[in-house]
Motif scaffolding. Structure first.
Motif, PDB file in Angstrom:
ATOM      1  N   ILE A   1      40.978 105.305 -69.074  1.00  0.00           N
ATOM      2  CA  ILE A   1      39.719 105.255 -69.816  1.00  0.00           C
ATOM      3  C   ILE A   1      38.659 104.639 -68.917  1.00  0.00           C
ATOM      4  O   ILE A   1      38.926 103.695 -68.170  1.00  0.00           O
ATOM      5  CB  ILE A   1      39.854 104.429 -71.115  1.00  0.00           C
ATOM      6  N   GLU A   2      37.446 105.173 -69.034  1.00  0.00           N
ATOM      7  CA  GLU A   2      36.307 104.645 -68.278  1.00  0.00           C
ATOM      8  C   GLU A   2      35.381 103.907 -69.230  1.00  0.00           C
ATOM      9  O   GLU A   2      35.042 104.409 -70.288  1.00  0.00           O
ATOM     10  CB  GLU A   2      35.554 105.787 -67.598  1.00  0.00           C
ATOM     11  N   LYS A   3      34.974 102.704 -68.842  1.00  0.00           N
ATOM     12  CA  LYS A   3      34.013 101.915 -69.609  1.00  0.00           C
ATOM     13  C   LYS A   3      32.965 101.360 -68.645  1.00  0.00           C
ATOM     14  O   LYS A   3      33.247 101.115 -67.465  1.00  0.00           O
ATOM     15  CB  LYS A   3      34.702 100.749 -70.333  1.00  0.00           C
ATOM     16  N   THR A   4      31.733 101.161 -69.155  1.00  0.00           N
ATOM     17  CA  THR A   4      30.640 100.646 -68.326  1.00  0.00           C
ATOM     18  C   THR A   4      29.950  99.485 -69.012  1.00  0.00           C
ATOM     19  O   THR A   4      30.075  99.279 -70.226  1.00  0.00           O
ATOM     20  CB  THR A   4      29.593 101.747 -68.047  1.00  0.00           C
ATOM     21  N   GLY A   5      29.191  98.725 -68.221  1.00  0.00           N
ATOM     22  CA  GLY A   5      28.380  97.632 -68.735  1.00  0.00           C
ATOM     23  C   GLY A   5      27.202  97.380 -67.818  1.00  0.00           C
ATOM     24  O   GLY A   5      27.236  97.731 -66.625  1.00  0.00           O
ATOM     25  N   LEU A   6      26.145  96.782 -68.367  1.00  0.00           N
ATOM     26  CA  LEU A   6      24.912  96.536 -67.624  1.00  0.00           C
ATOM     27  C   LEU A   6      24.592  95.050 -67.601  1.00  0.00           C
ATOM     28  O   LEU A   6      24.828  94.329 -68.574  1.00  0.00           O
ATOM     29  CB  LEU A   6      23.742  97.279 -68.276  1.00  0.00           C
ATOM     30  N   ILE A   7      24.004  94.620 -66.473  1.00  0.00           N
ATOM     31  CA  ILE A   7      23.523  93.245 -66.378  1.00  0.00           C
ATOM     32  C   ILE A   7      22.426  93.176 -65.321  1.00  0.00           C
ATOM     33  O   ILE A   7      22.580  93.738 -64.228  1.00  0.00           O
ATOM     34  CB  ILE A   7      24.664  92.251 -66.043  1.00  0.00           C
ATOM     35  N   PRO A   8      21.302  92.524 -65.624  1.00  0.00           N
ATOM     36  CA  PRO A   8      20.251  92.356 -64.618  1.00  0.00           C
ATOM     37  C   PRO A   8      20.571  91.176 -63.701  1.00  0.00           C
ATOM     38  O   PRO A   8      20.840  90.070 -64.176  1.00  0.00           O
ATOM     39  CB  PRO A   8      18.995  92.101 -65.454  1.00  0.00           C
TER      40      PRO A   8
END
Length: 755
Positions: free
Chosen positions: A705-712
């Protein structure tokens, strides 16, 4: 010529501060533009003619301009008597490619010498407004000449064949932007594309492969397996060469040797080391089958080929390739080994140098010089060779230091078959990432060279290789708008280059190309950038990068269409604390062409400050747990069974274990302030932390499974931790990172252990 001019559509003039004195939308930027007071209006029944005191040769440029006006504005012109509104004046005292263009309140004068007059004509056509109703041209004086003598584009027709009609269209657009060299890559492993009458099997066998080329692993889905072939007759070649010459473009043919020869060997197997059988290449890559350097029949064959090629191409240069020639067959070939021994050569690299030098001597005897890819440096450079530096700049620097002429075409800046944006939005291609901004940033004169050595850098060239480009529309898509950046690098003074200014005039040029039916890539709208804010909303102002185009957008995650919201004013995007929203936008041009859906993410939160730490060695620290867990989160606080360091998040050293867990810890080097996207693909579960904050939650027992997340992140070092477990069966862990919307970063370059 008339047909060519009728195809040229007008350039929408945009006033911009392109330089201190320039207020006109020109690409490439001229050497000098001085704006004057006033303007000239081109009216019905205007007169064009050559200057009375000049050579009759200038008359044809007046005819070209008349044809252009008639095709695009339906004006009537009067030839002959009266004061001329537009004058083309031959000036043999000027350098061959220089021109001077003056617009006053009373008329327009273009001066130049041959090619210079043609380039002045191209600039004048760019100055004209879009609409017949407003034919006002600002008063100005342009004095212009190119920075480099070689301003080229290369098209590979070996891997995929392109019809004559497309080759001419390609040349048309080159001429508009003052390119003067068309490098025609005519022979390849996958196809031989030029008629050689003495060797008919080059047409019947070498020009056709039994199936369309398939790509590297996982990249073959767009290819249908149908036979592919084609070649240019000698009469067609003559026609194209003359067509280009009429536009002051020299065609440089490339006949590949000693490598990339599989198609020729399929036709004439005795020219290879093993004698075959061979077949025309049906896959990509570097092939071991090359011309036999110990067989004199090979040199006789190539000399015969060149004897038919040379009369077709008046070019000073003939490109002989010389790249990617594996030595495997030569090492095992008795003839090649005998040749090495007889000549007292050191190794197979010197054998290649012998091969290239022998062919160079033959071409020199015919009054021609060779160009070769930078591999021709290996084993010693042929005496009069010009080097085309593609594997970065190192080969070009070395050749220039040896006082050889160099054409810079480094793949890191000028390989136009590389991706232009996020691969998810782009046609299937060879790989790499080369956006417009990177192309424009290229400076061809390396600082490592002295001023005297830099004189050997005679120009630059953008290259289109066609492994994944099987027709003209896709070739256009990959070539433009990046080739417009190449034209400015090649023509304009280095101190006049300005990317922001280039972007301001680009929309007018893309509108022109759109009307010409050039299938360029429609760039992302200006202003569509990922954003981070601490406010309750983000405000986004967009501008289409094609003049006259419309923008349509969505904020609900759906794909935009022309039924979506039409952009008419700045978009306000409300955001809750730590909420992110995605804006999706398409551009629709005047002709109805629609771009891919481009996206930007807007996030409400503060940037993470960089850690006040000193990095250790490259890589990360791992802790291995020889235990079964059902969640990666349960590894937190456990005592490791063993520890060590590794270059990246690599589970291969542990893959022999059935059940285990591993935690990787280190520092991630954020190279600029940006919104970063982290992604894990795992089987079983994984979690990823940045600065001790959970960013990607891909936990639990599951398949891949592929999962993503964002952070500045602020520029600098940030703590990174990845926890992974395998509960038996298949196992996989892939970690990717990059600035949102950009290509992934090579993690091996940005991971460090903590001191």
């Amino acid at each position: 010529m008339k047909k060519f001019l009728a195809s040229l559509m007008t350039l929408c003039t945009g006033l911009t501060a392109y330089a201190q004195t320039q207020q006109v939308a020109l690409i490439p930027q001229p050497q000098s533009v001085v704006m004057q007071t006033g303007s000239f209006t081109l009216a019905e029944n205007f007169i064009t003619k050559k200057a009375i005191a000049s050579s009759p040769a200038s008359a044809k440029y007046a005819d070209m301009f008349n044809s252009f006006i008639a095709a695009n504005y339906a004006f009537k012109q009067v030839a002959g008597k009266g004061a001329a509104a537009v004058v083309f004046q031959e000036d043999n005292s000027m350098p061959a490619e220089a021109y001077e263009l003056r617009v006053t309140n009373n008329g327009i004068t273009v001066k130049g010498n041959g090619a210079g007059l043609f380039y002045g004509l191209q600039t004048l056509q760019q100055l004209l407004p879009a609409a017949k109703s407003s034919m006002k041209i600002p008063a100005l004086t342009i004095k212009d000449a190119p920075r480099f003598s070689h301003r080229g584009l290369m098209l590979d027709v070996g891997r995929h064949f392109f019809p004559v009609s497309y080759i001419k269209q390609y040349i048309d657009v080159m001429a508009q932007y003052k390119f003067n060299r068309f490098h025609w890559h005519l022979t390849e492993d996958q196809g031989w594309r030029i008629e050689i009458k003495k060797y008919p099997r080059l047409q019947s066998v070498a020009s056709v492969r039994k199936q369309t080329v398939v790509g590297h692993a996982g990249r073959s889905k767009e290819y249908d397996g149908k036979p592919h072939g084609g070649y240019y007759t000698q009469e067609e070649v003559k026609d194209i060469v003359q067509y280009a010459a009429d536009r002051f473009i020299t065609v440089i043919p490339e006949i590949e040797m000693p490598g990339h020869a599989t198609a020729a060997l399929a036709a004439y197997p005795h020219l290879g080391c093993t004698g075959g059988p061979y077949e025309v290449g049906t896959t990509f890559g570097v092939m071991k089958e090359v011309y036999c350097a110990g067989n004199d029949s090979v040199y006789a064959f190539l000399e015969d080929v060149l004897d038919e090629v040379l009369p077709l191409f008046p070019s000073k240069y003939i490109h002989i390739g010389g790249d990617e020639c594996p030595k495997d067959r030569w090492k095992q070939c008795p003839k090649c080994q005998s040749r090495i021994k007889a000549l007292g050569l050191k190794d197979e690299h010197e054998l290649q140098s012998y091969f290239v030098s022998r062919m160079e001597k033959y071409l020199n005897s015919k009054g021609r010089n060779i160009i070769g890819w930078d591999e021709i440096l290996e084993g010693g450079l042929a005496p009069n060779a010009t080097v085309m530096s593609w594997r970065g700049e190192a080969g070009g620097i070395e050749a220039a230091k040896q006082r050889h002429d160099v054409i810079m075409t480094p793949n890191t800046y000028l390989y136009l078959d590389y991706y232009q944006g996020n691969p998810a939005n782009e046609p299937l291609n060879i790989g790499g990432y080369l956006p417009l901004k990177t192309v424009y940033s290229y400076e061809p004169l390396p600082a490592a060279l002295t001023a005297e050595e830099q004189k050997h850098i005679i120009g630059i060239q953008g290259n289109i290789w066609t492994e994944y480009i099987n027709e003209g529309k896709k070739a256009d898509y990959m070539t433009y708008p990046r080739a417009l950046a190449v034209s400015e690098i090649a023509w304009s003074p280095a101190d006049k280059k300005n990317y922001d200014a280039f972007l301001k005039v680009l929309p007018a040029h893309l509108a022109r190309l759109d009307k010409q039916k050039v299938n360029f890539r429609i760039p992302e709208p200006a202003g569509l950038e990922d954003g981070v804010t601490s406010s309750e909303s983000a405000t986004v102002t967009l501008t289409p990068m094609v003049a006259g185009a419309n923008l349509y957008y969505t904020l609900d995650g759906s794909e935009p269409t022309t039924a979506s919201t039409l952009y008419t004013k700045a978009i306000t995007i409300p955001l809750a604390e730590k909420e992110s929203k995605t804006l999706k936008v398409i551009t629709v041009t005047d002709t109805g062409r629609t771009s891919a859906a481009y996206t930007a993410t807007y996030l409400r939160r503060s940037y993470n400050a960089a850690q006040n730490v000193q990095p250790g060695n490259k890589g990360v620290t791992f802790e291995l747990f020889n235990t079964r867990v059902r969640q990666a989160a349960r590894l937190t606080g456990k005592t490791a069974d063993s520890t060590g360091n590794t270059a990246t998040f690599d589970i291969r050293p542990f893959s022999g274990k059935d059940v285990y867990g591993v935690t990787y810890s280190g520092l991630f080097n954020a190279e600029s302030d940006a919104l970063y996207e982290f992604k894990t693909t795992s089987d079983d579960g994984s979690i990823l932390f940045i600065d001790d904050e959970l960013i990607v939650n891909n936990d639990g027992e599951h398949g891949s499974i592929e999962k993503t997340g964002l952070i500045p992140l602020k520029k600098g070092y940030h703590k990174i931790r990845v926890q992974f477990f395998n509960a038996g069966g298949a196992q996989q862990l892939i970690v990717q990172a990059g600035i949102k919307g950009k290509q992934s970063i090579n993690l091996r370059n940005v991971l460090f252990t903590a001191q």
